[in-house]
Design a protein around this motif. Structure first.
Motif, short mmCIF file in Angstrom:
data_model
loop_
_atom_site.label_atom_id
_atom_site.label_comp_id
_atom_site.label_asym_id
_atom_site.label_seq_id
_atom_site.Cartn_x
_atom_site.Cartn_y
_atom_site.Cartn_z
N UNK A 190 0.83 -1.19 0.00
CA UNK A 190 0.00 0.00 0.00
C UNK A 190 0.88 1.25 0.00
N UNK A 191 0.54 2.18 -0.86
CA UNK A 191 1.17 3.50 -0.84
C UNK A 191 0.07 4.54 -0.92
N UNK A 192 0.42 5.79 -0.81
CA UNK A 192 -0.59 6.83 -0.90
C UNK A 192 -1.25 6.84 -2.28
N UNK A 193 -0.50 6.34 -3.28
CA UNK A 193 -1.04 6.33 -4.63
C UNK A 193 -1.74 5.02 -4.98
N UNK A 194 -1.66 4.03 -4.09
CA UNK A 194 -2.23 2.72 -4.39
C UNK A 194 -3.75 2.81 -4.49
N UNK A 195 -4.29 2.20 -5.53
CA UNK A 195 -5.74 2.19 -5.71
C UNK A 195 -6.18 0.78 -6.04
N UNK A 196 -7.48 0.57 -6.00
CA UNK A 196 -8.00 -0.74 -6.35
C UNK A 196 -8.33 -1.56 -5.12
N UNK A 197 -9.13 -2.60 -5.28
CA UNK A 197 -9.56 -3.42 -4.15
C UNK A 197 -8.45 -4.27 -3.57
N UNK A 198 -8.62 -4.64 -2.31
CA UNK A 198 -7.66 -5.49 -1.62
C UNK A 198 -7.83 -6.97 -2.01
N UNK A 199 -9.00 -7.32 -2.54
CA UNK A 199 -9.31 -8.73 -2.80
C UNK A 199 -9.16 -9.05 -4.28
N UNK A 200 -8.76 -10.30 -4.55
CA UNK A 200 -8.60 -10.77 -5.92
C UNK A 200 -9.33 -12.10 -6.10
N UNK A 201 -9.67 -12.40 -7.33
CA UNK A 201 -10.31 -13.67 -7.68
C UNK A 201 -9.63 -14.18 -8.95
N UNK A 202 -9.59 -15.50 -9.16
CA UNK A 202 -8.90 -16.01 -10.35
C UNK A 202 -9.50 -15.49 -11.65
N UNK A 203 -8.67 -15.16 -12.65
CA UNK A 203 -9.19 -14.74 -13.95
C UNK A 203 -9.79 -15.94 -14.68
N UNK A 204 -10.70 -15.68 -15.60
CA UNK A 204 -11.30 -16.77 -16.35
C UNK A 204 -10.27 -17.52 -17.18
N UNK A 205 -9.14 -16.88 -17.48
CA UNK A 205 -8.08 -17.54 -18.25
C UNK A 205 -7.47 -18.72 -17.49
N UNK A 206 -7.69 -18.78 -16.18
CA UNK A 206 -7.20 -19.93 -15.41
C UNK A 206 -8.10 -21.15 -15.59
N UNK A 207 -9.29 -20.95 -16.19
CA UNK A 207 -10.13 -22.09 -16.55
C UNK A 207 -11.40 -22.25 -15.77
N UNK A 214 -19.48 -13.90 -8.66
CA UNK A 214 -18.19 -13.39 -9.11
C UNK A 214 -18.40 -12.13 -9.95
N UNK A 215 -19.33 -12.20 -10.86
CA UNK A 215 -19.64 -11.05 -11.71
C UNK A 215 -20.12 -9.87 -10.87
N UNK A 216 -20.96 -10.15 -9.90
CA UNK A 216 -21.47 -9.11 -8.99
C UNK A 216 -20.33 -8.48 -8.21
N UNK A 217 -19.42 -9.31 -7.66
CA UNK A 217 -18.30 -8.81 -6.86
C UNK A 217 -17.38 -7.92 -7.71
N UNK A 218 -17.12 -8.32 -8.94
CA UNK A 218 -16.29 -7.51 -9.83
C UNK A 218 -16.98 -6.20 -10.19
N UNK A 220 -19.17 -4.55 -8.53
CA UNK A 220 -19.30 -3.67 -7.37
C UNK A 220 -17.94 -3.20 -6.84
N UNK A 221 -16.86 -3.65 -7.48
CA UNK A 221 -15.54 -3.19 -7.09
C UNK A 221 -14.97 -3.86 -5.86
N UNK A 222 -15.56 -5.00 -5.45
CA UNK A 222 -15.04 -5.71 -4.28
C UNK A 222 -13.68 -6.33 -4.57
N UNK A 223 -13.47 -6.76 -5.82
CA UNK A 223 -12.24 -7.49 -6.15
C UNK A 223 -11.81 -7.14 -7.57
N UNK A 224 -10.63 -7.61 -7.90
CA UNK A 224 -10.13 -7.57 -9.26
C UNK A 224 -9.59 -8.94 -9.60
#
Length: 263
Positions: A190-207, A214-218, A220-224
Motif C-alpha cells: 500500500x502506498x498513498x497512490x495505491x488504488x483498487x480493491x484489496x481482494x482478488x479472484x482467479x481470472x477466467x483464463x485460469x479455466x 463473481x460477476x457481482x463482486x467484480x 461492485x468493485x469488491x475485487x479484481x
C-alpha cells in the motif's frame, strides 16, 4: 465429448430479497442476481451451439421471471432453485427448501461481515489438477471433476461447511467446487497512490466458471482479477467464498489438516 448433459444455474429465491438487494440493472425480484443467471445460461447455450436453448433464453426478463415463478411451490418461503436447460430448449426448475439466511450475507462483504461470529468454512486445495474445458468454463450437469475433487478432500456432503479449490495443470487456482474464491491481493504494497480493491479472484483464463456472484463482486468493485497459484496460499489464510444460494461466506485455507484458531 461427455455423454448427454444440460446447462444449469443455481440461485436463491427469497421473498425478502427485493427489500435488501438492488441489482446492478435495477431489476428488483426475489431471485438473487436473476439477470446474471439468465445471461450465464445464454452464454453456455451459445458456447455449445444449442439454438433452441438460445431462443428460449433470449426471451425478455419478464418472460423469464414468469417461467421461474411457475415452479415456486410457496412464494412466502425461501427456496434453492436449480435451473436446468437441455439442448432442445426445454427448461425446468428444481425447487428445494433452503435454510433462512441473514440476507446481508448476499451483499458485498464488509467489516460487519468480517466480525461475524460464524465459523469460517474449511478451504482445501485439490491434490490433482483439472484440465480446463467448456465444462469448467460453463456450469453443466457434467460435474464429475468437481465431485472427484470434493471426495479427494474428504467432503462427502453438500451440507458440510467445507470447500475444495480446483487447480489447473499450471498450478493456478481455477475456482471452488461450488463457490468462487477471493483472496487478499498478492504482493500487496500500500502506498498513498495505491488504488483498487484489496481482494482478488482467479481470472477466467485460469479455466474456472464465470459465476454470478463473481460477476457481482467484480461489478461492485469488491475485487479484481489476478492469477492465484496454489503454491502461494498459506495455511490459515483468510478468504471469501460466494455462490448464488448462500451469497458470501468466510473461509480459511487448510493445508495441514487443521484450521489455525483465531487469537
Amino acid at each position: 465429448m461427455t455423454s448427454a448433459f444440460q446447462i444449469i444455474s443455481t440461485l436463491r429465491y427469497d421473498p425478502a430479497l427485493p427489500d435488501v438487494l438492488s441489482y446492478p440493472d435495477s431489476l428488483r425480484t426475489p431471485y438473487y442476481l436473476l439477470p446474471f443467471h439468465q445471461d450465464r445460461l445464454l452464454r453456455a447455450a451459445q458456447c455449445f451451439e444449442w439454438q433452441a436453448a438460445i431462443d428460449f433464453l433470449e426471451k425478455d426478463a419478464d418472460q423469464f421471471l414468469q417461467f421461474l415463478d411457475s415452479f415456486i411451490p410457496d412464494k412466502t418461503k425461501a427456496w434453492r432453485l436449480r435451473i436446468v436447460i437441455d439442448q432442445h430448449g426445454v427448461g425446468t426448475v428444481e425447487a428445494n427448501p433452503t435454510p433462512t439466511l441473514d440476507l446481508s450475507g448476499l451483499l458485498i462483504p464488509s467489516e460487519t461481515h468480517s466480525s461475524s461470529s460464524s465459523a469460517p468454512w474449511r478451504v482445501y486445495i485439490d491434490t490433482k489438477p483439472t484440465k480446463p474445458s467448456k465444462f469448467t468454463t460453463h456450469k453443466t450437469t457434467a460435474r464429475e471433476d468437481y465431485t472427484s475433487a470434493r471426495l479427494r478432500s474428504g467432503i462427502h456432503s453438500p451440507q458440510e461447511q467445507a470447500e475444495v479449490l480446483v487447480v489447473n495443470p499450471e498450478g493456478e487456482i481455477m475456482e471452488g467446487s461450488i463457490t468462487t474464491p477471493y483472496f487478499r491481493r498478492r504482493n500487496h504494497v500500500r502506498t498513498d497512490q495505491a488504488t483498487g480493491p484489496d481482494w482478488i479472484t482467479p481470472p477466467l483464463s485460469s479455466g474456472g466458471n464465470a459465476g454470478t456472484t463473481r460477476r457481482y463482486a467484480l461489478a461492485q468493485g469488491f475485487c479484481t482479477e489476478q492469477v492465484i497459484r496454489a503454491a502461494d496460499l498459506v495455511d490459515g489464510e483468510e478468504c471469501w467464498l460466494s455462490n448464488g444460494v448462500r451469497g458470501f461466506i468466510r473461509g480459511r485455507v487448510v493445508l495441514n489438516g487443521t484450521i489455525h484458531r483465531e487469537e
